[in-house]
Write a protein that holds these residues in place. Structure first.
Motif, PDB file in Angstrom:
ATOM      1  N   LEU A  33      -1.421  -4.865  15.206  1.00 29.34           N
ATOM      2  CA  LEU A  33      -2.297  -5.808  14.514  1.00 29.34           C
ATOM      3  C   LEU A  33      -3.596  -5.097  14.123  1.00 29.34           C
ATOM      4  O   LEU A  33      -4.233  -4.466  14.956  1.00 29.34           O
ATOM      5  CB  LEU A  33      -2.606  -6.999  15.419  1.00 29.34           C
ATOM      6  N   GLY A  34      -3.959  -5.201  12.857  1.00 29.13           N
ATOM      7  CA  GLY A  34      -5.159  -4.544  12.367  1.00 29.13           C
ATOM      8  C   GLY A  34      -4.892  -3.205  11.721  1.00 29.13           C
ATOM      9  O   GLY A  34      -5.770  -2.637  11.072  1.00 29.13           O
ATOM     10  N   ASN A  35      -3.667  -2.685  11.895  1.00 28.88           N
ATOM     11  CA  ASN A  35      -3.260  -1.439  11.260  1.00 28.88           C
ATOM     12  C   ASN A  35      -2.477  -1.824  10.005  1.00 28.88           C
ATOM     13  O   ASN A  35      -1.303  -2.206  10.081  1.00 28.88           O
ATOM     14  CB  ASN A  35      -2.405  -0.615  12.223  1.00 28.88           C
ATOM     15  N   VAL A 220     -19.621  -9.239  14.700  1.00 29.56           N
ATOM     16  CA  VAL A 220     -18.382  -8.785  15.319  1.00 29.56           C
ATOM     17  C   VAL A 220     -17.244  -9.024  14.343  1.00 29.56           C
ATOM     18  O   VAL A 220     -17.340  -9.848  13.440  1.00 29.56           O
ATOM     19  CB  VAL A 220     -18.097  -9.536  16.639  1.00 29.56           C
ATOM     20  N   SER A 221     -16.171  -8.272  14.521  1.00 38.01           N
ATOM     21  CA  SER A 221     -15.033  -8.415  13.617  1.00 38.01           C
ATOM     22  C   SER A 221     -14.397  -9.782  13.790  1.00 38.01           C
ATOM     23  O   SER A 221     -14.351 -10.331  14.895  1.00 38.01           O
ATOM     24  CB  SER A 221     -14.009  -7.304  13.885  1.00 38.01           C
ATOM     25  N   ARG A 222     -13.930 -10.361  12.710  1.00 37.49           N
ATOM     26  CA  ARG A 222     -13.347 -11.709  12.734  1.00 37.49           C
ATOM     27  C   ARG A 222     -11.851 -11.706  12.445  1.00 37.49           C
ATOM     28  O   ARG A 222     -11.092 -12.471  13.019  1.00 37.49           O
ATOM     29  CB  ARG A 222     -14.050 -12.581  11.682  1.00 37.49           C
ATOM     30  N   ILE A 257     -13.642  -2.736  10.595  1.00 37.14           N
ATOM     31  CA  ILE A 257     -12.528  -3.181  11.436  1.00 37.14           C
ATOM     32  C   ILE A 257     -11.703  -4.230  10.700  1.00 37.14           C
ATOM     33  O   ILE A 257     -10.465  -4.176  10.680  1.00 37.14           O
ATOM     34  CB  ILE A 257     -13.052  -3.741  12.773  1.00 37.14           C
ATOM     35  N   ASP A 258     -12.376  -5.178  10.072  1.00 36.71           N
ATOM     36  CA  ASP A 258     -11.663  -6.246   9.367  1.00 36.71           C
ATOM     37  C   ASP A 258     -10.960  -5.754   8.106  1.00 36.71           C
ATOM     38  O   ASP A 258     -10.082  -6.444   7.573  1.00 36.71           O
ATOM     39  CB  ASP A 258     -12.641  -7.377   9.020  1.00 36.71           C
ATOM     40  N   ALA A 259     -11.325  -4.567   7.647  1.00 34.03           N
ATOM     41  CA  ALA A 259     -10.643  -3.964   6.498  1.00 34.03           C
ATOM     42  C   ALA A 259      -9.444  -3.124   6.924  1.00 34.03           C
ATOM     43  O   ALA A 259      -8.727  -2.594   6.068  1.00 34.03           O
ATOM     44  CB  ALA A 259     -11.622  -3.108   5.699  1.00 34.03           C
ATOM     45  N   GLY A 260      -9.217  -3.006   8.238  1.00 35.22           N
ATOM     46  CA  GLY A 260      -8.080  -2.234   8.725  1.00 35.22           C
ATOM     47  C   GLY A 260      -8.455  -0.935   9.407  1.00 35.22           C
ATOM     48  O   GLY A 260      -7.589  -0.108   9.684  1.00 35.22           O
ATOM     49  N   VAL A 261      -9.748  -0.744   9.699  1.00 31.17           N
ATOM     50  CA  VAL A 261     -10.198   0.464  10.401  1.00 31.17           C
ATOM     51  C   VAL A 261     -10.139   0.183  11.896  1.00 31.17           C
ATOM     52  O   VAL A 261     -11.136  -0.147  12.535  1.00 31.17           O
ATOM     53  CB  VAL A 261     -11.624   0.865   9.960  1.00 31.17           C
ATOM     54  N   VAL A 316      -8.808   3.171   3.781  1.00 29.13           N
ATOM     55  CA  VAL A 316      -7.711   2.814   4.682  1.00 29.13           C
ATOM     56  C   VAL A 316      -6.364   3.221   4.085  1.00 29.13           C
ATOM     57  O   VAL A 316      -5.480   3.721   4.795  1.00 29.13           O
ATOM     58  CB  VAL A 316      -7.738   1.306   4.988  1.00 29.13           C
ATOM     59  N   ALA A 317      -6.192   3.025   2.794  1.00 24.31           N
ATOM     60  CA  ALA A 317      -4.909   3.349   2.153  1.00 24.31           C
ATOM     61  C   ALA A 317      -4.653   4.855   2.098  1.00 24.31           C
ATOM     62  O   ALA A 317      -3.509   5.312   2.205  1.00 24.31           O
ATOM     63  CB  ALA A 317      -4.880   2.761   0.745  1.00 24.31           C
ATOM     64  N   SER A 318      -5.715   5.642   1.928  1.00 20.38           N
ATOM     65  CA  SER A 318      -5.566   7.089   1.767  1.00 20.38           C
ATOM     66  C   SER A 318      -5.703   7.861   3.067  1.00 20.38           C
ATOM     67  O   SER A 318      -5.228   8.987   3.187  1.00 20.38           O
ATOM     68  CB  SER A 318      -6.614   7.612   0.792  1.00 20.38           C
ATOM     69  N   TYR A 319      -6.395   7.269   4.046  1.00  9.59           N
ATOM     70  CA  TYR A 319      -6.731   7.951   5.305  1.00  9.59           C
ATOM     71  C   TYR A 319      -7.535   9.227   5.065  1.00  9.59           C
ATOM     72  O   TYR A 319      -7.362  10.230   5.761  1.00  9.59           O
ATOM     73  CB  TYR A 319      -5.461   8.245   6.106  1.00  9.59           C
ATOM     74  N   LEU A 320      -8.438   9.148   4.102  1.00  5.23           N
ATOM     75  CA  LEU A 320      -9.319  10.294   3.840  1.00  5.23           C
ATOM     76  C   LEU A 320     -10.043  10.735   5.101  1.00  5.23           C
ATOM     77  O   LEU A 320     -10.155  11.936   5.384  1.00  5.23           O
ATOM     78  CB  LEU A 320     -10.337   9.913   2.758  1.00  5.23           C
ATOM     79  N   PHE A 321     -10.546   9.783   5.869  1.00  9.74           N
ATOM     80  CA  PHE A 321     -11.342  10.126   7.047  1.00  9.74           C
ATOM     81  C   PHE A 321     -10.485  10.400   8.273  1.00  9.74           C
ATOM     82  O   PHE A 321     -11.004  10.819   9.308  1.00  9.74           O
ATOM     83  CB  PHE A 321     -12.350   9.008   7.337  1.00  9.74           C
ATOM     84  N   ASN A 322      -9.185  10.166   8.161  1.00  8.25           N
ATOM     85  CA  ASN A 322      -8.268  10.520   9.238  1.00  8.25           C
ATOM     86  C   ASN A 322      -7.673  11.891   8.979  1.00  8.25           C
ATOM     87  O   ASN A 322      -6.527  12.174   9.281  1.00  8.25           O
ATOM     88  CB  ASN A 322      -7.160   9.467   9.386  1.00  8.25           C
TER      89      ASN A 322
END
Length: 459
Positions: A33-35, A220-222, A257-261, A316-322
């Protein structure tokens, strides 16, 4: 990449990336959940063989480029003991069949190959930062999701088997598996220093404070849960003996976080004195940077990516920062990005115009295909646990876990012999898959020479 020994001699210090081997039951279950990637691809057919070979391909390429590369084994899956604890009885085949019929979500969980993402395996403090001069490890409890909560016991055995020398390595207890001490490992931890062998400052990023102190209630994330707590990060810092001057605690931006991070390593990556981050990475960006600058002995080099250049959705879609940010002997750095970065115009343009053409140490970008992992929500940085080791510490490792041409060849042959080239959710109930997995893992521990680390080998 060096530090001085007590006698004045030079000790070669390297960061070793220990990548997780993708397990034989790699599948798309959509458990996290959240990924966003995991949830999007849930239920699709996976290719375990391709996934493992893609991971090995990345490891080999980095080894050949001169980077120190290690290997960590996957977990025993399916985890039939977990199902028996939950009341399923009978033979292994009967347990699998009954679970598939009554609780298919549990079957997917106990077959997850999520341990491939070793950035979540543990948090590590190098010996140069520890008061006792040892490398410190705390395996993550991963209590926020059932399929990952099954990992810490085996992870601890694996790390202890490899980093066995008590004079050089210290292993701490897993934090209590409660929401207050929710710990997701090094995915929320970044060490910044002028050089790997120099004393560093540890940036711990948390999503929420269980006690309510240290995080504002209205920010906080919702949509998705925050997985890392401030209390967990503080406990690990205490375990490892890090002082106030060596640590910085920063809250992750709830909008991210709410955007999928779901982890900080999906929105920022650090190496040496460089911190590459999205402007929505931290709730209080300026305070975080100010504290890092005040505590670091070497000037911080922040590389800030604006949302107008790369949206949270594209990040999130590209995972540039990952991506993996790696140090080179000449002082430059190489950024290893997933192929998805090329598929997003804004991301690829930012890489070319802002990173490669900017005034920063990043001199090279290398694109790697890890699509099987990416579809489950893990990029290049998820696949590795960073461990800074001196030459003496590397020499004291137990087992055969530092990648060589010979070991890569053996592991490739092992994958091709044991792994299936397609795996759908319905296949997880196949008792033959369970047997195939045990045979493969038993052989793997022999190849890696790490002893009996799996439950089935220990009776």
């Amino acid at each position: 990449m060096s530090q001085s020994a007590p006698d004045g001699s030079e000790v070669n210090v390297l960061e070793v990336n220990f990548d997780g081997l993708v397990g034989p039951t790699h599948n798309y279950a959509g458990l996290a959940l959240g990924n966003v990637a995991s949830m999007t691809h849930g239920g699709l057919e996976a290719n375990p063989r391709e996934a493992a070979l893609q991971g090995l391909g990345k490891m080999k390429a980095l080894m050949e480029a001169g980077y120190a590369q290690g290997v960590l084994p996957p977990q025993q899956r399916p985890d039939l003991w977990a199902l028996r604890q939950l009341g399923f009885t009978g033979s292994d085949a009967q347990v699998l069949a009954r679970t598939a019929g009554e609780a298919p979500q549990l079957l997917r969980a106990v077959c997850s190959a999520s341990s491939m993402w070793t950035a979540n395996a543990a948090t590590v403090t190098p010996s140069v930062d520890a008061p006792d001069g040892r490398v410190h490890f705390t395996a993550a409890n991963l209590q926020s999701s059932f399929h990952r909560f099954l990992e810490p016991a085996t992870t601890s055995r694996v790390l202890t088997a490899i980093f066995r020398d008590e004079a050089r390595f210290a292993h701490h207890p897993v934090l209590p598996a409660t929401p207050a001490f929710s710990d997701e490992g090094a995915a929320n931890h970044t060490r910044l220093a002028g050089d790997h062998g120099e004393p560093g400052v540890h940036l711990f990023v948390y999503g929420r404070a269980a006690s309510g102190a240290g995080a504002e209630e209205d920010v906080v994330s919702r949509r998705y849960p925050a997985r890392q707590t401030l209390e967990a990060s503080q406990a690990i810092a205490r375990q490892h003996g890090l002082t106030e001057s060596q640590r910085v605690f920063a809250q992750q931006h709830p909008e991210a976080i709410d955007a999928g991070v779901f982890h900080n390593d999906v929105i920022s990556v650090g190496n040496g004195p460089v911190l590459l981050y999205h402007e929505r990475a931290f709730l209080d960006e300026q305070a975080t940077l100010d504290e890092l600058r005040a505590k670091m002995a070497t000037p911080l080099i922040p590389i800030r990516i604006l949302e107008e250049a790369v949206s949270l959705e594209d990040a999130v879609a590209s995972y540039l920062f990952n991506s993996q940010l790696l140090s080179n002997p000449d002082g430059s750095m190489t950024l290893v990005v997933p192929g998805e970065c090329q598929e997003r115009e804004s991301v690829w343009r930012t890489i070319q115009d802002h990173l490669l053409a900017g005034h920063n140490p990043i001199a090279e970008v290398v694109v790697k295909d890890v699509k099987q992992s990416m579809r489950n929500g893990g990029g290049p940085a998820c696949l590795r646990l960073r461990v800074v080791l001196s030459a003496a510490e590397r020499a004291s490792l137990s087992g055969r876990v530092l990648l060589t041409e010979a070991l890569h060849g053996e592991l490739t042959t092992w994958v091709e012999r044991h792994y299936r080239d397609r795996l759908a959710p319905k296949d997880l109930a196949d008792p033959q898959l369970a047997e195939e997995s045990l045979v493969a893992l038993d052989e793997l521990t022999g190849i890696l020479a790490i002893g009996a680390v799996y439950p089935f080998q220990r009776g």
